[in-house]
Design an enzyme around this catalytic site. Structure first.
Site, mmCIF file in Angstrom:
data_model
loop_
_atom_site.group_PDB
_atom_site.id
_atom_site.type_symbol
_atom_site.label_atom_id
_atom_site.label_comp_id
_atom_site.label_asym_id
_atom_site.label_seq_id
_atom_site.Cartn_x
_atom_site.Cartn_y
_atom_site.Cartn_z
ATOM 1 N N CYS A 43 -8.928 -5.090 4.622
ATOM 2 C CA CYS A 43 -8.852 -4.047 3.586
ATOM 3 C C CYS A 43 -10.186 -3.758 2.910
ATOM 4 O O CYS A 43 -10.291 -2.798 2.148
ATOM 5 C CB CYS A 43 -7.833 -4.453 2.522
ATOM 6 N N CYS A 111 -4.464 -11.521 1.502
ATOM 7 C CA CYS A 111 -4.996 -11.568 0.128
ATOM 8 C C CYS A 111 -5.212 -13.020 -0.314
ATOM 9 O O CYS A 111 -6.209 -13.328 -0.965
ATOM 10 C CB CYS A 111 -4.053 -10.859 -0.836
#
Ligand code: FES
Length: 142
Positions: A43, A111
């Site tokens: 990302c 994440c």
């Protein structure tokens, strides 16, 4: 995809009181500070984690994360787990523990990996500093 209550609570708590959650930085020139900087290929988000060490003990931690709510919630959970640990103990903390505690969905697992990778890089930086110190000490003695 909805965030779990754990992610939302942690994320909002950081927004409301960033200093209490260790958001910030130490002086990078402090010889007892180690830094890990990691980007998430999935990302493009980035985390910088700094450890302040007293010999082998992690006395304090600061971080800055440019990322999603899951990344910030993961970062603060790692910070809580790192304080007071030895380097060897810090190496045992895994992103899967964080992901499970925060109930991260599969699409958000990277994440917590971002946060774990930052710890590994900060530890590698610290071990590098120690090697240089030992090398310089030997060099002075010769
Ligand atoms: Fe990038 Fe979470 S979406 S770290």
């Amino acid at each position: 995809m909805a965030y779990s209550k754990q992610v939302v609570d942690r994320f909002e708590s950081v927004l409301n009181n960033p200093e209490q959650h260790a958001v910030g930085r130490f002086d990078p020139n402090d010889p007892n500070v180690a830094t890990g900087l990691t980007g998430a290929p999935a990302c493009g988000d980035v985390m910088k984690l700094q450890l302040k060490l007293n010999n082998d003990i992690i006395e304090d931690v600061k971080f800055k994360t440019y990322g999603c709510g899951s990344a910030i919630a993961s970062s603060t959970m790692f910070v809580d787990m790192l304080k007071g640990k030895t380097i060897a103990e810090a190496k045992e903390i895994k992103d899967k523990d964080i992901a499970a505690a925060l109930e991260l969905p599969a699409i958000k697992l990277h994440c917590s990996v971002l946060a774990e990778e930052s710890i590994h890089r900060a530890i590698a930086d610290w071990e590098d500093k120690l090697r240089h110190r030992q090398h310089n000490q030997i060099y002075k003695e010769v």
